[in-house]
Write a protein that holds these residues in place. Structure first.
Motif, mmCIF file in Angstrom:
data_model
loop_
_atom_site.group_PDB
_atom_site.id
_atom_site.type_symbol
_atom_site.label_atom_id
_atom_site.label_comp_id
_atom_site.label_asym_id
_atom_site.label_seq_id
_atom_site.Cartn_x
_atom_site.Cartn_y
_atom_site.Cartn_z
ATOM 1 N N ASP A 1 26.606 78.895 48.034
ATOM 2 C CA ASP A 1 27.137 77.743 47.304
ATOM 3 C C ASP A 1 26.149 77.287 46.226
ATOM 4 O O ASP A 1 26.534 77.011 45.085
ATOM 5 C CB ASP A 1 27.420 76.604 48.294
ATOM 6 N N VAL A 2 24.865 77.224 46.603
ATOM 7 C CA VAL A 2 23.848 76.799 45.624
ATOM 8 C C VAL A 2 23.815 77.773 44.448
ATOM 9 O O VAL A 2 23.851 77.364 43.278
ATOM 10 C CB VAL A 2 22.445 76.725 46.278
ATOM 11 N N ALA A 3 23.787 79.071 44.752
ATOM 12 C CA ALA A 3 23.695 80.064 43.680
ATOM 13 C C ALA A 3 24.924 79.988 42.767
ATOM 14 O O ALA A 3 24.801 79.991 41.536
ATOM 15 C CB ALA A 3 23.550 81.461 44.276
ATOM 16 N N ALA A 4 26.111 79.876 43.387
ATOM 17 C CA ALA A 4 27.328 79.816 42.573
ATOM 18 C C ALA A 4 27.360 78.514 41.767
ATOM 19 O O ALA A 4 27.814 78.493 40.618
ATOM 20 C CB ALA A 4 28.564 79.921 43.467
ATOM 21 N N GLY A 5 26.847 77.437 42.359
ATOM 22 C CA GLY A 5 26.797 76.153 41.657
ATOM 23 C C GLY A 5 25.842 76.203 40.470
ATOM 24 O O GLY A 5 26.151 75.702 39.385
ATOM 25 N N GLN A 6 24.684 76.839 40.674
ATOM 26 C CA GLN A 6 23.723 76.978 39.569
ATOM 27 C C GLN A 6 24.338 77.807 38.444
ATOM 28 O O GLN A 6 24.169 77.496 37.267
ATOM 29 C CB GLN A 6 22.438 77.672 40.060
ATOM 30 N N ALA A 7 25.035 78.872 38.850
ATOM 31 C CA ALA A 7 25.664 79.735 37.845
ATOM 32 C C ALA A 7 26.728 78.951 37.077
ATOM 33 O O ALA A 7 26.829 79.049 35.849
ATOM 34 C CB ALA A 7 26.280 80.950 38.530
ATOM 35 N N GLU A 8 27.489 78.171 37.797
ATOM 36 C CA GLU A 8 28.548 77.366 37.185
ATOM 37 C C GLU A 8 27.952 76.388 36.165
ATOM 38 O O GLU A 8 28.422 76.250 35.047
ATOM 39 C CB GLU A 8 29.275 76.592 38.293
ATOM 40 N N ARG A 9 26.860 75.712 36.598
ATOM 41 C CA ARG A 9 26.218 74.727 35.722
ATOM 42 C C ARG A 9 25.698 75.400 34.462
ATOM 43 O O ARG A 9 25.819 74.880 33.349
ATOM 44 C CB ARG A 9 25.061 74.046 36.472
ATOM 45 N N ALA A 10 25.076 76.580 34.658
ATOM 46 C CA ALA A 10 24.506 77.308 33.524
ATOM 47 C C ALA A 10 25.609 77.700 32.542
ATOM 48 O O ALA A 10 25.448 77.568 31.325
ATOM 49 C CB ALA A 10 23.760 78.537 34.022
ATOM 50 N N ALA A 11 26.744 78.153 33.093
ATOM 51 C CA ALA A 11 27.838 78.595 32.228
ATOM 52 C C ALA A 11 28.424 77.416 31.451
ATOM 53 O O ALA A 11 28.800 77.552 30.292
ATOM 54 C CB ALA A 11 28.916 79.259 33.078
ATOM 55 N N GLU A 12 28.435 76.246 32.102
ATOM 56 C CA GLU A 12 28.988 75.049 31.470
ATOM 57 C C GLU A 12 28.294 74.723 30.154
ATOM 58 O O GLU A 12 28.912 74.345 29.188
ATOM 59 C CB GLU A 12 28.741 73.860 32.405
ATOM 60 N N SER A 13 26.947 74.834 30.140
ATOM 61 C CA SER A 13 26.209 74.376 28.959
ATOM 62 C C SER A 13 25.365 75.459 28.318
ATOM 63 O O SER A 13 24.419 75.144 27.608
ATOM 64 C CB SER A 13 25.287 73.213 29.320
ATOM 65 N N GLY A 14 25.671 76.703 28.591
ATOM 66 C CA GLY A 14 24.940 77.783 27.926
ATOM 67 C C GLY A 14 23.454 77.821 28.255
ATOM 68 O O GLY A 14 22.621 77.929 27.362
ATOM 69 N N TRP A 15 23.113 77.702 29.521
ATOM 70 C CA TRP A 15 21.703 77.771 29.905
ATOM 71 C C TRP A 15 21.269 79.235 29.995
ATOM 72 O O TRP A 15 22.111 80.133 30.054
ATOM 73 C CB TRP A 15 21.493 77.085 31.257
ATOM 74 N N CYS A 16 19.959 79.431 30.048
ATOM 75 C CA CYS A 16 19.480 80.816 30.047
ATOM 76 C C CYS A 16 18.754 81.177 31.333
ATOM 77 O O CYS A 16 18.284 80.314 32.073
ATOM 78 C CB CYS A 16 18.582 81.070 28.848
ATOM 79 N N LEU A 17 18.686 82.468 31.567
ATOM 80 C CA LEU A 17 17.947 83.001 32.706
ATOM 81 C C LEU A 17 16.463 82.977 32.344
ATOM 82 O O LEU A 17 16.058 83.614 31.376
ATOM 83 C CB LEU A 17 18.403 84.440 32.961
ATOM 84 N N PRO A 18 15.629 82.235 33.082
ATOM 85 C CA PRO A 18 14.212 82.188 32.719
ATOM 86 C C PRO A 18 13.518 83.476 33.140
ATOM 87 O O PRO A 18 13.943 84.124 34.092
ATOM 88 C CB PRO A 18 13.694 81.005 33.535
ATOM 89 N N ARG A 19 12.461 83.823 32.405
ATOM 90 C CA ARG A 19 11.663 84.979 32.827
ATOM 91 C C ARG A 19 10.357 84.443 33.376
ATOM 92 O O ARG A 19 9.679 83.641 32.728
ATOM 93 C CB ARG A 19 11.428 85.907 31.645
ATOM 94 N N LEU A 20 9.993 84.908 34.565
ATOM 95 C CA LEU A 20 8.775 84.389 35.185
ATOM 96 C C LEU A 20 7.718 85.461 35.248
ATOM 97 O O LEU A 20 8.024 86.648 35.362
ATOM 98 C CB LEU A 20 9.097 83.871 36.587
#
Ligand code: ADP
Length: 856
Positions: free
Chosen positions: A548-567
């Motif tokens: 649920d957390v992972a899908a929620g994070q993905a949903e939030r990212a898709a909503e506002s065009g967030w990016c995958l950080p590189r660590l």
């Protein structure tokens, strides 16, 4: 009665005592005063004690939960004393005047709740126990509503940060621990015994060694002993759900102290609520369990690259595949709170509804497993979670068969076991049903016999079944040989009994009683099955929450065009087009646009000094970068176009005192205490944001402190740092600190008005625009005009004297100044070390003392 009451009150150990009397819980004496105040209910009195009336108030049993919730929220702890026998039993035992026996059946405290009505669904409810063993602090924490338990050890200085991360709603500590925790309830030190802790954990989980769970230190085990002892006490010997303990390894999480958490408003905004916090801006979890796990993730960002990447990989997979994400979220929508239902069942407070939730939750988990299993390209974390989602087929089948589709929350009235599960139960229900039909037939017969169409057979809790006719027809039934016996005369109606009715009613009662007993036995059995599988069910709940957390994070990212950080393992921090999720959302609500900004820190340019006008966006910029680091290391996408983050081990955020006027201590003192903590703890892997440090004191003091703090962070701590300040003079630090650079938030004056661009640019701020901000804020024109005149005068003076920072030209470098100080101390130290005290005469010793003092 008072004797019994006072004895129970003694046992309640300082908790408010809820004393059961019939349909009420009554409170007396001081308890009544406190409760009536908190609950805003009437304070009455009853009898007398020691010559004075006894203050009293009460709450109805059927609505006690909501009152309990308010008392717990107000910081009270409550002991519940129930009647442990019926009045008849009491009379049988001790004659007609006997007092019903009562006992405390349960303590209700903030950290030991399991009821949905008393818990916040989207927040974990943590109880923590702390103690010290040989100078090390041990912490044992659990959330009994889901069974999670973790142990950790830390230095006593780090305890504050650890507790801030846990966010416990209730804290207990060993009385001799020497810890300064005013909010903690003290418990006997004897309860905190490490051997006992190990023994109890082994007994609890049926193992002969704890090695399989991890390596536990003595401090951890002692804290565990204290925690279990407290749970034992609160549950009156009934232990709640406790899963095998997990060790929290020091350094596995990004360290953030309480001040940092508060200033970044991670889980709660400065006002206290969730509104305006980071979590509110990013939480798109479907389930409450997911929201709780997200809060945990944000409170404890990881420092292990592989673990972060595993989470990110899962989020990224779900981000790139909206259809899959939609499917998973649709399944989650139907999933009840598995973990909390399990918590109640194991604590002995489960209801048929909870069993139904276990059934439904496990079934949804199975569906989720099928959706994931159908995908060959699933990432490692999804693969690892897959087995935990299933394996409950037999239990689901059993519950499916045994329970009605929507079982009731109350089990005393039965009706939760499904037809067809138990033939004997079905027969009992049939018998009761037949009798009910027979009673309906009797009603028709009595109407006809008596010629009274308005005759009714009715039922209530006191009389059972009875015949009722309007008073004007009562005579027809009063005849001595009519077969009706009079029971009760009401205003306008008279009630009767009849033999045949009585017989059918007895049959119903008997069958009903047997049926209830049968359902009760089934309930026990079904509950035992869940308890036996508790660890597997808890693992399923945890897996659901993670997805649920992972899908929620993905949903939030898709909503506002967030990016995958590189660590990475280095100490870079390169964020392109970063945004502040909370401020951006607030602006969007007003139809305004957020201006994205870059942040580029590297070993050669690791301290950014940021100037510019008030309201220009300095604080926002500082915080957005800290939040991006937190989001990234907790395994989520970030509000930026691109982000490259060298792992941060500690994060510090400080705000100059003027922003914190609500605090009790001298605000400047607080600021300095917090700044001291940074200078003592921050290192090369840390990230520090300092907002207007030194603002809380006079200009000269403030500038001097800001100067020295910036230098120290640059020279000694060598952390990545963003430093916002309105002291122009600090710009001169760029001349001596090679890894420090100057930046400012841009502003323009246009036709006499100030335009804040909220855009970060290189170079020092040109001027402060203070008066323009004042005008923008609505300060009356004459005042602004007068200020302008004063400013002109001041600036003329500054030109003549060289300004606030005149005289700093010959200031030695920070490092050189440090060396000089060190040397002197060392000379003295050497001399002291060389003295052989035993060979000194008193006279020589005195001379030596004078000499040392002179040198100092
Ligand atoms: P400062 O710390 O310089 O006084 P703040 O960071 O508190 O300024 O920002 C003041 C206000 O300016 C914020 O409340 C927000 O409304 C607006 N603001 C800040 N940064 C931005 C931005 N990047 N884009 C748009 N508006 C912003």
């Amino acid at each position: 009665m008072m004797v019994q009451y006072l004895a129970l009150k003694q046992q309640a150990e300082g908790c408010l005592l809820f004393y059961r009397m019939g349909d009420f819980f009554e409170l007396f004496f001081e308890d009544a005063r406190i409760a009536s105040g908190v609950l805003d209910i009437a304070l009455t009195s009853r009898g007398e004690h020691g010559g004075a009336p006894i203050p009293m108030c009460g709450v109805p049993v059927h609505s006690a939960e909501s009152y309990l919730a308010r008392l717990i929220r107000a910081g009270c702890r409550v002991a519940i004393a129930e009647q442990t026998e019926t009045p008849e039993e009491a009379r049988k035992r001790a004659g007609s005047k006997a007092l019903v026996a009562r006992d405390i059946v349960r303590f209700v405290t903030a950290g030991t709740l399991t009821e949905d009505a008393l818990l916040e669904p989207r927040r974990a409810n943590v109880l923590a126990a702390v103690c010290t063993v040989r100078g090390a602090a041990g912490i044992a924490a659990c959330d009994i509503s889901t069974g999670r338990m973790e142990l950790e050890e830390c230095a006593p200085e780090a305890l504050g940060a650890a507790l801030a991360r846990l966010g416990a709603t209730e804290l207990v500590m060993a009385e001799d621990s020497g810890l300064d925790l005013p909010e903690a309830a003290e418990r006997s030190a004897r309860a905190f015994d490490s051997q006992r802790g190990a023994d109890r954990l082994m007994a609890l989980h049926g193992v002969s060694t704890l090695d399989g769970f991890g390596q536990f230190s003595r401090a951890m085990l002692a804290a565990a002993a204290g925690l279990i002892d407290y749970l034992d006490h609160v549950g009156r010997g009934n232990l709640p759900l406790l899963l095998p303990p997990v060790v929290r390894a020091a350094g596995a999480f990004m360290a953030m102290d309480e001040a940092t958490r508060a200033s970044l408003e991670i889980l709660a905004a400065s006002g206290g609520g969730r509104k305006g916090s980071l979590i509110e801006a990013i939480d798109r979890c479907i389930t409450s369990a997911g929201a709780r796990l997200l809060a945990e993730d944000l409170a404890a960002p990881l420092t292990d690259l592989a673990a972060i990447r595993a989470r990110l990989e899962l989020v990224s997979w779900l981000h790139d595949d909206p259809l899959l994400r939609g499917d998973l979220r649709a399944v989650l929508r139907a999933a009840p709170d598995l973990g909390r239902a399990l918590g109640r069942v194991v604590a002995g407070r489960g209801s048929p509804r909870d069993l139904g939730q276990l059934r439904d939750g496990l079934r949804e988990a199975q569906r989720l497993q099928a959706v994931l299993a159908a995908r060959a390209d699933r990432p490692a974390l999804a693969q690892a979670l897959l087995p935990a989602l299933g394996g409950h087929g037999a239990l689901i089948d059993l519950y499916d068969h045994a329970l009605v589709p929507v079982p009731p929350t109350e089990r005393t009235n039965g009706g939760f076991i499904a037809a067809g599960y138990d033939a004997a139960l079905d027969a009992l229900r049939d018998a009761a049903g037949n009798s009910r039909r027979a009673i309906a037939a009797l009603e028709a017969r009595y109407r006809e016999e008596t010629g009274t169409p308005s005759l009714k057979v009715r039922h209530n809790g006191v009389l059972g079944y009875f015949i009722e006719v309007p008073a004007r027809h009562a005579d027809r039934l009063m005849a001595p040989d009519g077969g009706f016996t009079h029971r009760q005369t009401m205003a306008g109606a008279v009630r009767f009994n009849a033999l045949a009715l009585h017989e059918e009613a007895s049959r119903i009662a008997e069958a009903g009683g047997h049926a209830l007993a049968a359902e009760e036995a089934h309930f026990e059995d079904l509950t035992a099955r869940a308890i036996a599988a508790r660890e597997a069910i808890a693992a399923t709940a945890a897996a659901l929450a993670r997805i649920d957390v992972a899908a929620g994070q993905a949903e939030r990212a898709a909503e506002s065009g967030w990016c995958l950080p590189r660590l990475s393992e280095d100490t870079a921090l390169a964020i392109r087009g970063g945004r502040h999720p909370v401020v951006e959302a607030a602006l969007a609500a007003r139809g305004e646009r957020f201006v994205a900004n870059d942040c580029q820190l590297s070993p050669r340019d690791r301290l950014w000094l940021i100037g510019g006008p008030n309201m220009g966006g300095k604080s926002t910029f500082l915080r957005q970068n800290a939040l991006i680091v937190i989001l990234a290391q907790s395994g989520g996408f970030v509000p930026a176009e691109a982000a490259q983050i060298g792992l941060v081990d500690r994060l510090f955020s400080r705000v100059g005192a003027a922003d914190n006027l609500a605090r009790g201590r001298s605000t400047f003192m607080v600021e300095m205490v917090e700044t001291a903590a940074i200078l003592a703890q921050a290192g090369e892997r840390s990230f520090v944001i300092l907002d207007e440090v030194g603002r809380g004191t006079s200009t000269y003091d403030g500038l001097a402190l800001a100067w020295a703090v910036a230098e120290a962070v640059h020279e000694v701590n060598r952390s990545r740092c963003l430093f916002a300040t309105h002291y122009h003079e600090l710009a001169r630090l760029a001349e001596t600190c090679e890894a420090l650079s100057l930046h400012h938030v841009r502003a323009r004056e246009w036709k006499g008005d100030l335009v804040l661009l909220h855009e970060l640019a290189e170079g020092p701020a040109d001027k402060s625009y203070g008066l323009a901000v004042a005008r923008l804020a609505g300060v009356p024109a004459p005042v602004v005009k007068r200020a302008k005149a004063v400013l002109d005068k001041l600036e003329k003076g500054r030109a003549a004297t060289g300004g606030l920072a005149a005289g700093l030209d010959d200031l030695p470098l920070f490092a050189a100044a440090l060396d000089a100080a060190e040397e002197k101390v060392d000379a003295l130290r050497e001399k002291l070390g060389a003295i052989d005290i035993d060979s000194l005469s008193p006279r020589v010793a005195l001379d030596l003392l004078y000499e040392l003092k002179r040198e100092l």
